[in-house]
Design a protein around this motif. Structure first.
Motif, PDB file in Angstrom:
ATOM      1  N   LYS A 281     -56.214 -91.685  52.292  1.00  0.00           N
ATOM      2  CA  LYS A 281     -57.367 -92.502  51.901  1.00  0.00           C
ATOM      3  C   LYS A 281     -57.064 -93.325  50.645  1.00  0.00           C
ATOM      4  O   LYS A 281     -57.350 -94.523  50.582  1.00  0.00           O
ATOM      5  N   TYR A 282     -56.473 -92.676  49.647  1.00  0.00           N
ATOM      6  CA  TYR A 282     -56.202 -93.377  48.391  1.00  0.00           C
ATOM      7  C   TYR A 282     -55.074 -94.386  48.545  1.00  0.00           C
ATOM      8  O   TYR A 282     -55.114 -95.469  47.950  1.00  0.00           O
ATOM      9  N   ALA A 283     -54.075 -94.046  49.349  1.00  0.00           N
ATOM     10  CA  ALA A 283     -52.992 -94.998  49.579  1.00  0.00           C
ATOM     11  C   ALA A 283     -53.510 -96.236  50.296  1.00  0.00           C
ATOM     12  O   ALA A 283     -53.131 -97.367  49.967  1.00  0.00           O
ATOM     13  N   ALA A 284     -54.402 -96.028  51.269  1.00  0.00           N
ATOM     14  CA  ALA A 284     -54.976 -97.160  51.985  1.00  0.00           C
ATOM     15  C   ALA A 284     -55.847 -97.997  51.056  1.00  0.00           C
ATOM     16  O   ALA A 284     -55.811 -99.237  51.089  1.00  0.00           O
ATOM     17  N   ALA A 285     -56.632 -97.341  50.214  1.00  0.00           N
ATOM     18  CA  ALA A 285     -57.497 -98.065  49.280  1.00  0.00           C
ATOM     19  C   ALA A 285     -56.689 -98.900  48.295  1.00  0.00           C
ATOM     20  O   ALA A 285     -57.131 -99.964  47.853  1.00  0.00           O
ATOM     21  N   ALA A 286     -55.473 -98.430  47.982  1.00  0.00           N
ATOM     22  CA  ALA A 286     -54.603 -99.168  47.059  1.00  0.00           C
ATOM     23  C   ALA A 286     -53.817-100.266  47.764  1.00  0.00           C
ATOM     24  O   ALA A 286     -53.059-100.993  47.113  1.00  0.00           O
ATOM     25  N   LEU A 289     -50.764 -98.947  52.489  1.00  0.00           N
ATOM     26  CA  LEU A 289     -50.519 -98.769  53.918  1.00  0.00           C
ATOM     27  C   LEU A 289     -51.781 -99.099  54.706  1.00  0.00           C
ATOM     28  O   LEU A 289     -52.872 -99.217  54.142  1.00  0.00           O
ATOM     29  N   ASP A 290     -51.618 -99.236  56.002  1.00  0.00           N
ATOM     30  CA  ASP A 290     -52.727 -99.475  56.910  1.00  0.00           C
ATOM     31  C   ASP A 290     -53.320 -98.115  57.291  1.00  0.00           C
ATOM     32  O   ASP A 290     -52.648 -97.304  57.918  1.00  0.00           O
ATOM     33  N   GLU A 291     -54.558 -97.868  56.891  1.00  0.00           N
ATOM     34  CA  GLU A 291     -55.136 -96.535  57.081  1.00  0.00           C
ATOM     35  C   GLU A 291     -55.152 -96.114  58.544  1.00  0.00           C
ATOM     36  O   GLU A 291     -54.707 -95.014  58.885  1.00  0.00           O
ATOM     37  N   LEU A 296     -53.354 -92.350  62.557  1.00  0.00           N
ATOM     38  CA  LEU A 296     -53.012 -92.080  63.951  1.00  0.00           C
ATOM     39  C   LEU A 296     -51.568 -91.595  64.084  1.00  0.00           C
ATOM     40  O   LEU A 296     -51.277 -90.689  64.877  1.00  0.00           O
ATOM     41  N   GLU A 297     -50.673 -92.164  63.304  1.00  0.00           N
ATOM     42  CA  GLU A 297     -49.280 -91.717  63.344  1.00  0.00           C
ATOM     43  C   GLU A 297     -49.146 -90.286  62.851  1.00  0.00           C
ATOM     44  O   GLU A 297     -48.419 -89.467  63.442  1.00  0.00           O
ATOM     45  N   ALA A 298     -49.865 -89.943  61.782  1.00  0.00           N
ATOM     46  CA  ALA A 298     -49.793 -88.586  61.243  1.00  0.00           C
ATOM     47  C   ALA A 298     -50.328 -87.560  62.243  1.00  0.00           C
ATOM     48  O   ALA A 298     -49.714 -86.511  62.470  1.00  0.00           O
ATOM     49  N   LEU A 299     -51.467 -87.848  62.854  1.00  0.00           N
ATOM     50  CA  LEU A 299     -52.039 -86.917  63.813  1.00  0.00           C
ATOM     51  C   LEU A 299     -51.175 -86.817  65.077  1.00  0.00           C
ATOM     52  O   LEU A 299     -51.020 -85.730  65.648  1.00  0.00           O
ATOM     53  N   LEU A 300     -50.611 -87.935  65.487  1.00  0.00           N
ATOM     54  CA  LEU A 300     -49.710 -87.904  66.640  1.00  0.00           C
ATOM     55  C   LEU A 300     -48.484 -87.042  66.347  1.00  0.00           C
ATOM     56  O   LEU A 300     -47.983 -86.321  67.220  1.00  0.00           O
ATOM     57  N   ALA A 301     -47.996 -87.091  65.104  1.00  0.00           N
ATOM     58  CA  ALA A 301     -46.861 -86.259  64.726  1.00  0.00           C
ATOM     59  C   ALA A 301     -47.200 -84.773  64.848  1.00  0.00           C
ATOM     60  O   ALA A 301     -46.361 -83.959  65.259  1.00  0.00           O
ATOM     61  N   MET A 302     -48.419 -84.404  64.492  1.00  0.00           N
ATOM     62  CA  MET A 302     -48.846 -83.010  64.637  1.00  0.00           C
ATOM     63  C   MET A 302     -48.897 -82.604  66.104  1.00  0.00           C
ATOM     64  O   MET A 302     -48.478 -81.501  66.476  1.00  0.00           O
TER      65      MET A 302
END
Length: 323
Positions: A281-286, A289-291, A296-302
């Motif tokens: 969330k904070y990285a996207a707000a800054a 990266l594209d939130e 979606l990439e992180a959850l797909l990795a799981m």
């Protein structure tokens, strides 16, 4: 055969081909939405978790309804009690916050699967996950009875599954025996089987007001360095009657998820914890990266690592993106 006879880019050259040969999927039905519930009349924001709130029971019902309409099948409840004591007695109070929330959810959204966190840390004045011995350490065996009492109270309220997160030795067996004895043999146990002493829990502890008043939880949560010990924990919980086993956190422990998936036949859950949520969330707000793409990439990795279901604060947001 190597290049040029083999050209792996052939299957990547169009969206249709890429979708046709995709090995891993992510759908709303894989997600569980965690909710913080209190007995206040209004919601309050959680510091460090943009978009997450402590909800009144009516707010938890409303958000659960929206999540279910988007295809999210389940929620996981964390209660924030109005008072605390040394034993955490609000945890097994039949009129406690989780019990009342479960009743409301089952009445208003009967098709929703309701899981409840079973631990004492939110309810104890000292913030530890069990009863304290005279020397200030957590008394494993004395804690088991209270965890079992809490699980039975949640089942009596209507919970579909209880999720012990305390990491006491023998707690799955104690809870299974208590549920069976009280006539709740059909209620499932989703065990936090491989829960690590992680730096990624900070925002959760603020949300649940559950930070230890002294010391830490390394005496009962897993050392992040130990994979083999995590597998032993998982195997013991399955032997004691766990219906689902969970790895927590998720992103820094994808290797553990993969090894657990290979080791057991029961479903495997991954908890995408508060710190993982906050950093995206904070990285996207800054603007770093594209939130949507990153989540979606992180959850797909799981999912690729082997998780059958994922507990994530992004659940209803992701379900909206996917549908």
């Amino acid at each position: 055969m190597g290049f040029p006879a083999t050209r792996l880019r052939r299957l990547r050259r169009s969206a249709g081909l890429r979708e046709l040969v995709r090995e891993t999927d992510l759908a709303p039905g894989h997600l569980v939405l965690p909710l913080f519930v209190h007995l206040e009349e209004t919601a309050s924001p959680v510091d460090g978790m943009p978009g997450v709130e402590r909800l009144p029971i009516s707010g938890a019902v409303a958000r659960s309804k929206r999540a279910r309409e988007l295809g999210v099948p389940a929620v996981l409840l964390f209660g924030i009690p109005p008072t605390k004591d040394d034993l955490g007695s609000q945890a097994w109070d039949d009129e406690g916050v989780v019990q009342l929330a479960v009743q409301a959810l089952k009445a208003e959204v009967p098709e929703l699967v309701v899981l409840t966190d079973v631990c004492l840390c939110q309810y104890t004045s000292h913030g530890h996950c069990g009863v304290l011995a005279a020397d200030g350490s957590v008394d494993n065996d004395a804690t088991l009875e209270l965890l079992a009492r809490t699980a039975v109270s949640h089942a009596r309220a209507g919970a579909d599954a209880v999720a012990p997160s305390d990491m006491m030795d023998g707690r799955v067996a104690a809870i299974r025996a208590a549920l069976d004895e009280e006539g709740f043999g059909e209620r499932a146990i989703v065990s936090y089987a491989a829960k690590f002493a992680s730096a990624f829990y900070g925002p959760f502890r603020a949300a649940a007001d559950s930070a230890p008043a002294f010391g830490d939880r390394r005496g009962y949560q897993l050392d992040p360095a130990n994979l083999r010990q995590a597998l032993r924990e998982v195997e013991l919980d399955v032997a004691e009657g766990a219906d689902v086993v969970m790895v927590k956190p998720a992103l820094p422990y994808l290797d553990v998820i993969a090894r657990v998936r290979d080791a057991v036949r029961v479903p495997v859950a991954a908890y995408n914890v508060s710190g993982e949520y906050a950093m995206l969330k904070y990285a996207a707000a800054a603007g770093a990266l594209d939130e949507r793409a990153a989540v979606l990439e992180a959850l797909l990795a799981m999912r690729r690592a082997g998780a059958d279901l994922i507990v994530t604060y992004f659940a209803d947001e992701v379900a909206g993106w996917l549908t």
